[in-house]
Design a protein around this motif. Structure first.
Motif, mmCIF file in Angstrom:
data_model
loop_
_atom_site.group_PDB
_atom_site.id
_atom_site.type_symbol
_atom_site.label_atom_id
_atom_site.label_comp_id
_atom_site.label_asym_id
_atom_site.label_seq_id
_atom_site.Cartn_x
_atom_site.Cartn_y
_atom_site.Cartn_z
ATOM 1 N N ALA A 67 -17.859 -96.359 88.806
ATOM 2 C CA ALA A 67 -18.847 -96.464 89.889
ATOM 3 C C ALA A 67 -19.202 -95.065 90.387
ATOM 4 O O ALA A 67 -18.313 -94.294 90.754
ATOM 5 N N ARG A 68 -20.474 -94.726 90.365
ATOM 6 C CA ARG A 68 -20.900 -93.392 90.776
ATOM 7 C C ARG A 68 -21.633 -93.464 92.108
ATOM 8 O O ARG A 68 -22.550 -94.288 92.259
ATOM 9 N N PRO A 69 -21.252 -92.617 93.046
ATOM 10 C CA PRO A 69 -21.895 -92.664 94.369
ATOM 11 C C PRO A 69 -23.409 -92.465 94.252
ATOM 12 O O PRO A 69 -23.865 -91.625 93.480
ATOM 13 N N PHE A 109 -16.828 -96.438 76.960
ATOM 14 C CA PHE A 109 -16.346 -96.024 78.283
ATOM 15 C C PHE A 109 -16.076 -97.232 79.156
ATOM 16 O O PHE A 109 -16.764 -98.247 79.044
ATOM 17 N N LYS A 110 -15.111 -97.053 80.071
ATOM 18 C CA LYS A 110 -14.952 -98.032 81.145
ATOM 19 C C LYS A 110 -16.002 -97.690 82.192
ATOM 20 O O LYS A 110 -16.189 -96.512 82.523
ATOM 21 N N TYR A 111 -16.655 -98.704 82.739
ATOM 22 C CA TYR A 111 -17.630 -98.452 83.794
ATOM 23 C C TYR A 111 -16.962 -97.695 84.946
ATOM 24 O O TYR A 111 -15.864 -98.030 85.380
ATOM 25 N N THR A 151 -23.305 -94.890 68.648
ATOM 26 C CA THR A 151 -23.789 -95.531 69.874
ATOM 27 C C THR A 151 -22.912 -95.207 71.076
ATOM 28 O O THR A 151 -21.840 -94.599 70.915
ATOM 29 N N ASP A 152 -23.380 -95.587 72.271
ATOM 30 C CA ASP A 152 -22.576 -95.550 73.497
ATOM 31 C C ASP A 152 -22.467 -96.974 74.036
ATOM 32 O O ASP A 152 -23.462 -97.708 74.028
ATOM 33 N N ILE A 153 -21.267 -97.311 74.514
ATOM 34 C CA ILE A 153 -21.039 -98.658 75.056
ATOM 35 C C ILE A 153 -20.244 -98.543 76.356
ATOM 36 O O ILE A 153 -19.313 -97.739 76.444
ATOM 37 N N ILE A 154 -20.634 -99.341 77.340
ATOM 38 C CA ILE A 154 -19.872 -99.400 78.601
ATOM 39 C C ILE A 154 -19.218 -100.778 78.705
ATOM 40 O O ILE A 154 -19.896 -101.793 78.487
ATOM 41 N N VAL A 155 -17.918 -100.816 79.018
ATOM 42 C CA VAL A 155 -17.277 -102.111 79.300
ATOM 43 C C VAL A 155 -16.966 -102.193 80.788
ATOM 44 O O VAL A 155 -16.730 -101.177 81.446
ATOM 45 N N PHE A 195 -26.462 -98.609 72.955
ATOM 46 C CA PHE A 195 -26.933 -99.943 73.359
ATOM 47 C C PHE A 195 -26.262 -100.434 74.645
ATOM 48 O O PHE A 195 -26.708 -101.391 75.247
ATOM 49 N N GLN A 196 -25.164 -99.828 75.043
ATOM 50 C CA GLN A 196 -24.477 -100.043 76.335
ATOM 51 C C GLN A 196 -23.795 -101.393 76.491
ATOM 52 O O GLN A 196 -22.632 -101.453 76.881
ATOM 53 N N SER A 197 -24.518 -102.494 76.220
ATOM 54 C CA SER A 197 -23.886 -103.823 76.340
ATOM 55 C C SER A 197 -24.590 -104.790 75.396
ATOM 56 O O SER A 197 -25.792 -104.656 75.135
ATOM 57 N N THR A 222 -30.874 -85.919 69.465
ATOM 58 C CA THR A 222 -30.006 -86.778 70.268
ATOM 59 C C THR A 222 -30.204 -86.448 71.747
ATOM 60 O O THR A 222 -30.507 -85.288 72.049
ATOM 61 N N THR A 223 -30.141 -87.391 72.699
ATOM 62 C CA THR A 223 -29.839 -88.797 72.565
ATOM 63 C C THR A 223 -31.115 -89.623 72.703
ATOM 64 O O THR A 223 -31.935 -89.343 73.569
ATOM 65 N N SER A 224 -31.205 -90.670 71.931
ATOM 66 C CA SER A 224 -32.408 -91.491 71.949
ATOM 67 C C SER A 224 -32.210 -92.746 72.775
ATOM 68 O O SER A 224 -31.122 -93.303 72.820
ATOM 69 N N GLY A 241 -31.880 -83.713 74.333
ATOM 70 C CA GLY A 241 -32.521 -84.109 75.581
ATOM 71 C C GLY A 241 -31.864 -85.387 76.054
ATOM 72 O O GLY A 241 -31.310 -86.123 75.246
ATOM 73 N N GLN A 242 -31.899 -85.651 77.364
ATOM 74 C CA GLN A 242 -31.300 -86.896 77.864
ATOM 75 C C GLN A 242 -32.006 -88.107 77.266
ATOM 76 O O GLN A 242 -31.399 -89.133 77.043
ATOM 77 N N ASN A 243 -33.304 -87.952 77.059
ATOM 78 C CA ASN A 243 -34.089 -88.979 76.366
ATOM 79 C C ASN A 243 -34.971 -88.256 75.379
ATOM 80 O O ASN A 243 -36.173 -88.167 75.549
ATOM 81 N N THR A 275 -28.914 -98.487 86.131
ATOM 82 C CA THR A 275 -28.312 -98.614 87.465
ATOM 83 C C THR A 275 -26.915 -97.992 87.574
ATOM 84 O O THR A 275 -26.386 -97.856 88.666
ATOM 85 N N PHE A 276 -26.310 -97.631 86.417
ATOM 86 C CA PHE A 276 -24.956 -97.046 86.454
ATOM 87 C C PHE A 276 -24.983 -95.521 86.447
ATOM 88 O O PHE A 276 -23.950 -94.889 86.625
ATOM 89 N N CYS A 277 -26.152 -94.912 86.232
ATOM 90 C CA CYS A 277 -26.177 -93.531 85.735
ATOM 91 C C CYS A 277 -26.662 -92.492 86.749
ATOM 92 O O CYS A 277 -27.650 -92.711 87.455
HETATM 93 N N1 SAH Z 1 -29.379 -90.586 78.061
HETATM 94 C C1 SAH Z 1 -28.397 -91.204 77.326
HETATM 95 C C2 SAH Z 1 -27.013 -91.236 77.950
HETATM 96 C C3 SAH Z 1 -26.513 -90.138 78.759
HETATM 97 S S1 SAH Z 1 -24.962 -90.405 79.501
HETATM 98 C C4 SAH Z 1 -28.816 -92.632 77.074
HETATM 99 O O1 SAH Z 1 -29.569 -93.193 77.817
HETATM 100 O O2 SAH Z 1 -28.315 -93.206 76.147
HETATM 101 C C5 SAH Z 1 -23.902 -90.737 78.127
HETATM 102 C C6 SAH Z 1 -23.245 -92.062 78.196
HETATM 103 O O3 SAH Z 1 -22.319 -92.122 79.263
HETATM 104 C C7 SAH Z 1 -24.159 -93.247 78.432
HETATM 105 O O4 SAH Z 1 -24.821 -93.651 77.273
HETATM 106 C C8 SAH Z 1 -23.217 -94.295 78.954
HETATM 107 O O5 SAH Z 1 -22.665 -95.053 77.905
HETATM 108 C C9 SAH Z 1 -22.122 -93.467 79.615
HETATM 109 N N2 SAH Z 1 -22.186 -93.595 81.077
HETATM 110 C C10 SAH Z 1 -23.168 -93.160 81.896
HETATM 111 N N3 SAH Z 1 -22.881 -93.478 83.178
HETATM 112 C C11 SAH Z 1 -21.693 -94.130 83.161
HETATM 113 C C12 SAH Z 1 -20.880 -94.722 84.167
HETATM 114 N N4 SAH Z 1 -21.242 -94.725 85.433
HETATM 115 N N5 SAH Z 1 -19.707 -95.286 83.779
HETATM 116 C C13 SAH Z 1 -19.335 -95.301 82.487
HETATM 117 N N6 SAH Z 1 -20.076 -94.765 81.494
HETATM 118 C C14 SAH Z 1 -21.241 -94.192 81.823
#
Ligand code: SAH
Ligand code: SF4
Ligand code: F3S
Length: 468
Positions: free
Chosen positions: A362-364, A358-360, A326-330, A288-290, A259-261, A222-224, A184-186
């Motif tokens: 908000a994306r339009p 990353f700090k979250y 890993t990637d993590i959003i706070v 794992f994001q959170s 990458t990225t899985s 690939g993105q996935n 939902t953030f992406c």
């Molecule tokens: N396809 C990959 C991620 C691609 S984007 C996956 O699903 O793991 C790379 C990273 O950016 C994400 O894993 C996430 O941690 C971060 N990200 C994506 N959208 C974001 C947002 N709106 N705010 C903050 N971080 C974000």
């Protein structure tokens, strides 16, 4: 990016016989996907008579290959565009001209807005850049900007020229693009479109060409990437594990990565590949994001924390020396202190060799942007600081544990100091050593002498023998 006028080095081996008349400067923002795309744009334009230049000042065409993932990334594009427009003005005053093109994910997401606000010449989305030569011609005969943001990925891949020789012995190879997961953030599902897997034959062909040109390490991107699927030569459905097995048989390729899985696409076969394929490097980027199940649900990640931890255990059983990143959003909307503590606990439990946090933002157009409970900026900053302190400590500990060990290093380029070369360990750490540039492209054993948060220092052993 090479300057056509610069003296030729061993890194710049492109033919100069065609005497290209035009120059293109490409600036890349964002992920590896964009790095790959920029190289393909350079190849496409190379075939149309453009040589790459390292500075926008003498370019006939400037391309900004953009990223839309977080607000800051997208903002950078507009400030960079301002700078390029000033350059274009200067060129025009001198009787010359320059075209400005915006490519990549911002072009896809905000094409119309850019056209309105920024006086650029060409706007081209991530699936349409193979048409750049045609777009340049169209722009020359057009009054307004040319916008091209359609077309499926399949057409692009089928139309791109074979990759040109590049400096590095390590290369990216896009095997999969787009995303159907809709976290939902992406923005990625909107900017890159639906999941698309390149066909097996196309991928193997590209890998062979890279190998013929001296590439020793390929990272499938690939993105996935682990959602990749294809059809093997006998008609059987292939997963990424089958593809990796086939690629490890390509002559000259010594190392493979991907990458990225996404955790939900880590199949049993792919876990087994980490055990069975010696060329598959023991390093895996697995966001794992959170750490909070409540937040993961709100993110639409479709995995719980327990699933992730079980996966990590299974991967480590299969490959005990596997290093994880890993990637993590706070600060996702609604994230409480307790949710954040769950994230910290996961990091403590897993021990990451590396991580992006990353700090979250908000994306339009994304569902989370309209949710209530947005976390104040200073709370996000505090959480990010605590998290990064922990992650950096883990990264430093991981690197320090290498001191005294022997590692196989693929030498990639000369170092900053004379007589120094830089390469990568199996765990993707940059390794510096005294050595001749003739080592570039070779894999040799080193002894690790010192470590810092970001790199290792080493002494080369057994120069006569290449490691595998
Ligand atoms: N396809 C990959 C991620 C691609 S984007 C996956 O699903 O793991 C790379 C990273 O950016 C994400 O894993 C996430 O941690 C971060 N990200 C994506 N959208 C974001 C947002 N709106 N705010 C903050 N971080 C974000
Ligand atoms: Fe974005 Fe989620 Fe797709 Fe990754 S899986 S690209 S984070 S929507
Ligand atoms: Fe950015 Fe697009 Fe990559 S938004 S992270 S360049 S897929």
């Amino acid at each position: 990016m090479h300057d056509a006028c610069a003296p030729k080095t061993e890194k710049d081996t492109r033919p100069i016989a065609e005497a290209p008349e035009k120059r293109v400067f490409i600036k890349t923002f964002g992920c590896q996907m964009n790095v790959y795309d920029s190289e393909r744009m350079a190849d496409t334009l190379g075939a149309a008579g453009f040589a790459e230049t390292g500075s926008p000042e003498n370019a006939d065409l400037v391309i900004l290959n953009t990223c839309h993932i977080r607000e800051k990334a997208a903002e950078k594009v507009f400030s960079e565009l301002g700078r390029m427009r000033v350059l274009r003005e200067t060129r025009r005053e001198q009787g010359g001209d320059m075209m400005i093109a915006v490519a990549g994910c911002v072009a896809q997401a905000e094409g119309e807005e850019i056209a309105r606000r920024a006086a650029v010449d060409i706007i081209v989305g991530p699936q349409s850049y193979h048409r750049l030569p045609e777009l340049i011609e169209r722009r020359a005969g057009n009054r307004g900007p040319v916008i091209e943001t359609e077309f499926p990925a399949a057409e692009k891949f089928a139309s791109l020229p074979a990759p040109k020789l590049r400096a590095a012995p390590a290369a990216f190879l896009t095997v999969q693009e787009g995303c159907d997961k809709f976290c939902t953030f992406c923005v990625v599902p909107y900017t890159r479109g639906a999941e698309y897997s390149r066909p097996v034959a196309q991928i193997i062909e590209e890998a062979k060409r890279l190998a013929e040109r001296g590439v020793r390490e390929i990272t499938l991107i690939g993105q996935n990437v682990n959602a990749w699927a294809g059809q093997g030569p006998s008609g059987k459905t292939w997963t990424l594990a089958d593809l990796l097995r086939a690629l490890s048989e390509v002559d000259g390729i010594a190392r493979l990565r991907f990458t990225t899985s996404h955790p939900n696409d880590m199949s049993d076969a792919l876990i087994a590949a980490h055990r069975d394929l010696p060329k598959l490097m023991p390093y895996l980027h697995l966001p794992f994001q959170s750490g909070s199940d409540r937040i993961l649900k709100a993110m639409n990640r479709k995995h719980r924390m327990e699933d992730y931890l079980r996966l990590v255990d299974r991967l480590r059983d299969a490959r005990p020396d596997l290093a994880l990143s890993t990637d993590i959003i706070v600060g996702f909307p609604g994230e409480t202190e307790a949710d954040f503590e769950d994230t910290m606990r996961i990091v403590e439990r897993v021990h990451f060799a590396q991580a992006y946090s990353f700090k979250y933002s908000a994306r339009p157009g994304t569902p989370a942007a309209d949710r209530p409970g947005h976390v104040p900026e200073d709370t996000k900053s505090q959480r990010l600081a605590s998290l990064q302190a922990l992650l950096f400590a883990q990264q430093t500990a991981f690197n320090s544990a290498m001191v005294g060990r022997t590692l196989a290093v693929l030498w990639e380029s000369r170092g900053r100091n004379d007589g120094q070369v830089v390469g990568r360990s199996p765990y993707l750490q940059p390794v510096y050593a005294e050595g001749d540039t003739a080592l570039i492209g070779r894999i040799t054993d080193v002894e690790i002498m010192a470590a810092s948060q970001n790199s290792l220092r080493a002494v080369i052993k057994n120069l006569d023998e290449d490691a595998t």
